[in-house]
Design a protein around this motif. Structure first.
Motif, short mmCIF file in Angstrom:
data_model
loop_
_atom_site.label_atom_id
_atom_site.label_comp_id
_atom_site.label_asym_id
_atom_site.label_seq_id
_atom_site.Cartn_x
_atom_site.Cartn_y
_atom_site.Cartn_z
N ASN A 12 1.15 -1.43 0.40
CA ASN A 12 0.06 -0.27 0.38
C ASN A 12 1.04 1.07 0.25
N GLY A 13 2.14 1.79 -0.59
CA GLY A 13 2.75 2.65 -0.37
C GLY A 13 2.53 3.48 -1.72
N ASN A 14 2.92 4.73 -2.09
CA ASN A 14 2.48 4.52 -2.91
C ASN A 14 3.44 5.53 -3.96
N SER A 15 4.93 5.24 -2.75
CA SER A 15 6.84 6.32 -3.59
C SER A 15 6.72 4.88 -4.25
N HIS A 22 7.73 13.96 5.52
CA HIS A 22 6.72 13.27 5.68
C HIS A 22 7.21 11.83 6.58
N ASN A 23 6.10 10.86 7.48
CA ASN A 23 6.35 9.87 8.01
C ASN A 23 5.79 8.68 7.28
N GLU A 24 6.61 7.82 7.35
CA GLU A 24 6.37 6.13 6.44
C GLU A 24 4.39 6.10 6.41
N LEU A 25 4.17 5.85 4.88
CA LEU A 25 2.56 5.13 5.67
C LEU A 25 1.89 6.21 6.68
N TYR A 69 -0.66 7.51 5.84
CA TYR A 69 -2.53 7.84 5.60
C TYR A 69 -2.74 6.54 5.62
N ALA A 70 -2.04 5.16 5.26
CA ALA A 70 -2.38 3.83 6.22
C ALA A 70 -3.54 3.67 7.28
N HIS A 71 -3.95 2.53 7.57
CA HIS A 71 -4.63 2.36 8.66
C HIS A 71 -3.62 1.74 9.96
N ARG A 72 -2.61 1.30 9.48
CA ARG A 72 -1.26 0.69 10.13
C ARG A 72 0.19 1.42 9.54
N TRP A 73 1.31 1.76 10.25
CA TRP A 73 2.43 2.25 9.65
C TRP A 73 3.40 1.48 10.32
N PRO A 74 4.63 2.05 10.08
CA PRO A 74 5.75 0.69 10.04
C PRO A 74 5.97 1.98 11.82
N ALA A 75 6.60 1.16 12.98
CA ALA A 75 6.94 2.19 13.91
C ALA A 75 8.04 2.29 14.22
N ARG A 76 9.51 1.05 13.13
CA ARG A 76 11.17 2.17 12.94
C ARG A 76 11.32 2.37 11.94
N LEU A 77 12.48 3.16 11.03
CA LEU A 77 12.37 2.64 9.82
C LEU A 77 13.98 2.52 9.76
N LEU A 78 14.99 2.23 9.00
CA LEU A 78 16.09 2.12 8.98
C LEU A 78 16.41 2.35 7.54
N PHE A 79 17.61 3.41 7.68
CA PHE A 79 18.36 3.54 6.05
C PHE A 79 19.95 3.19 6.31
N GLU A 104 1.74 14.73 21.25
CA GLU A 104 1.43 14.81 19.80
C GLU A 104 2.22 15.06 18.70
N VAL A 105 2.29 14.35 17.36
CA VAL A 105 2.92 14.77 16.46
C VAL A 105 2.37 14.76 15.43
N TRP A 106 2.14 15.68 14.34
CA TRP A 106 1.99 15.84 12.75
C TRP A 106 1.76 14.58 12.14
N PHE A 107 1.09 14.08 11.23
CA PHE A 107 1.61 12.82 11.08
C PHE A 107 -0.12 12.49 10.38
N ASN A 108 0.55 13.52 8.65
CA ASN A 108 0.03 12.98 7.31
C ASN A 108 0.28 13.42 6.32
N GLN A 109 0.36 13.28 5.11
CA GLN A 109 0.59 13.52 3.93
C GLN A 109 -0.16 14.78 2.80
N ALA A 110 -0.94 15.31 3.30
CA ALA A 110 -1.87 15.82 2.88
C ALA A 110 -1.27 16.41 1.58
N ASP A 111 0.07 17.07 1.80
CA ASP A 111 1.22 17.92 1.22
C ASP A 111 1.22 17.37 0.16
N GLN A 112 1.92 15.98 0.22
CA GLN A 112 2.19 14.98 -0.73
C GLN A 112 1.10 14.60 -1.36
N TRP A 113 -0.15 14.35 -1.12
CA TRP A 113 -0.87 13.79 -1.91
C TRP A 113 -2.03 15.17 -2.89
N HIS A 114 -1.60 16.28 -2.11
CA HIS A 114 -2.06 17.69 -3.39
C HIS A 114 -1.30 18.22 -4.45
#
Length: 314
Positions: A75-78, A102-105, A107-117, A218-228
């Protein structure tokens, strides 16, 4: 904005800091000896392991220690390429473009807790991965914007069936089974419909902010700017709207009640996220671990070959 948030930066860990060998084995031994990686990550929000000269040969071992239960990018969009067991290229957007925070996913109902690059090859110029404290990003937005977004957002996707603009539903869900896709979407609460040309339309209402499950921040947590469309820049947005109606774009977004999100809100979210971010300037062999709720990430433009891989866990 508090001094604590304004001064935040990832914790950089080097061989000298921990008295370890400047080699992959030094990092692996250190990670095996850590009592509580989760507590350290939550406290620091992001960790950079630098100077250990990690290569692709040791990456699986490092990931096993830092990312329990690696997830697929479903369900990733990148645009990405899968290069290993739930290991992907970080993104394949053209290098001349900056990717906003952005925070990965999110926009999804579940998102990863951690990312590793993992930086296999650093760019000749640019190519940093900016990271932003999600509390600071939220505080940087005007009260009017925060208030308008409080009710959440509605994400819409139009995925083609194999030929078309953007990603196909087969790529997005890593399957060619409509039954599997329908079952997944039903489990997420998203609404969907198949189109006559074999495509798929999806609509889902999600939050604009979340609270971290441990810290309560509480954190900003959406990808409206990337989907708009406005997040792409005025000229690109205008060109897209000349070609097709908004409903036919690969992705679009509105407020949860269906009302349009003003372009100036989108630009403010995008710009202030980037302005408050801290750049991780890559060196080959670097490993970056982030808490995907507390920290957003992006990508600066670059020149020359660059290869950064990413994996995620629940």
């Amino acid at each position: 904005m508090t001094d604590g948030y304004s001064a935040w930066a990832p914790l950089v860990v080097t061989p000298a800091d921990i008295g370890a060998e400047a080699a992959p084995g030094g990092l692996i031994g250190h990670l095996r000896g850590l009592d509580d990686v989760e507590a350290l990550l939550i406290r620091e929000k992001a960790l950079v392991f630098r100077g250990f000269r990690v290569t692709g040969a040791e990456l699986e071992t490092v990931m096993d220690l830092l990312l329990p239960n690696r997830l697929a990018y479903v369900n990733g969009n990148s645009p990405r390429t899968k290069v290993g067991q739930n290991i992907y290229t970080s993104t394949e957007y053209p290098p001349e473009y900056t990717i906003s925070m952005h925070n990965e996913l999110s926009y999804a109902h579940r998102w990863p807790a951690r990312l590793l690059f993992f930086c296999e090859r650093a760019a000749e110029t640019g190519g940093a991965t900016p990271v932003v404290d999600g509390v600071r990003w939220l505080e940087a937005l005007d009260p009017e914007v925060r208030e308008r977004f409080a009710g959440g957002v509605c994400y819409s996707q139009h995925l083609h069936g194999g030929r078309g603009f953007g990603k196909s539903w087969q790529e997005t869900f890593e399957t060619a089974s409509r039954t599997e896709v329908e079952a997944f979407l039903t489990s997420t609460g998203a609404s969907h419909e198949w189109t006559r040309d074999g495509g798929l339309r999806i609509s889902q209402v999600r939050q604009s902010t979340v609270k971290h499950p441990v810290t309560g921040a509480e954190v900003w947590f959406n990808q409206a700017d990337q989907w708009h469309a406005a997040g792409l820049g005025d000229e690109t947005a205008a060109a897209l709207h000349r070609i097709m109606p908004e409903k036919d774009l690969p992705q679009s977004v509105s407020f949860a009640d269906g009302s349009p999100i003003p372009a100036e809100y989108v630009r403010q979210v995008r710009d202030r996220g980037l302005e408050t971010a801290v750049d991780v300037d890559w060196q080959a062999g670097d490993v970056l671990l982030i808490d995907n709720v507390l920290v957003g990430h992006g990508r600066r433009s670059f020149t020359g070959p660059r290869r950064v891989l990413v994996a995620m866990s629940g």
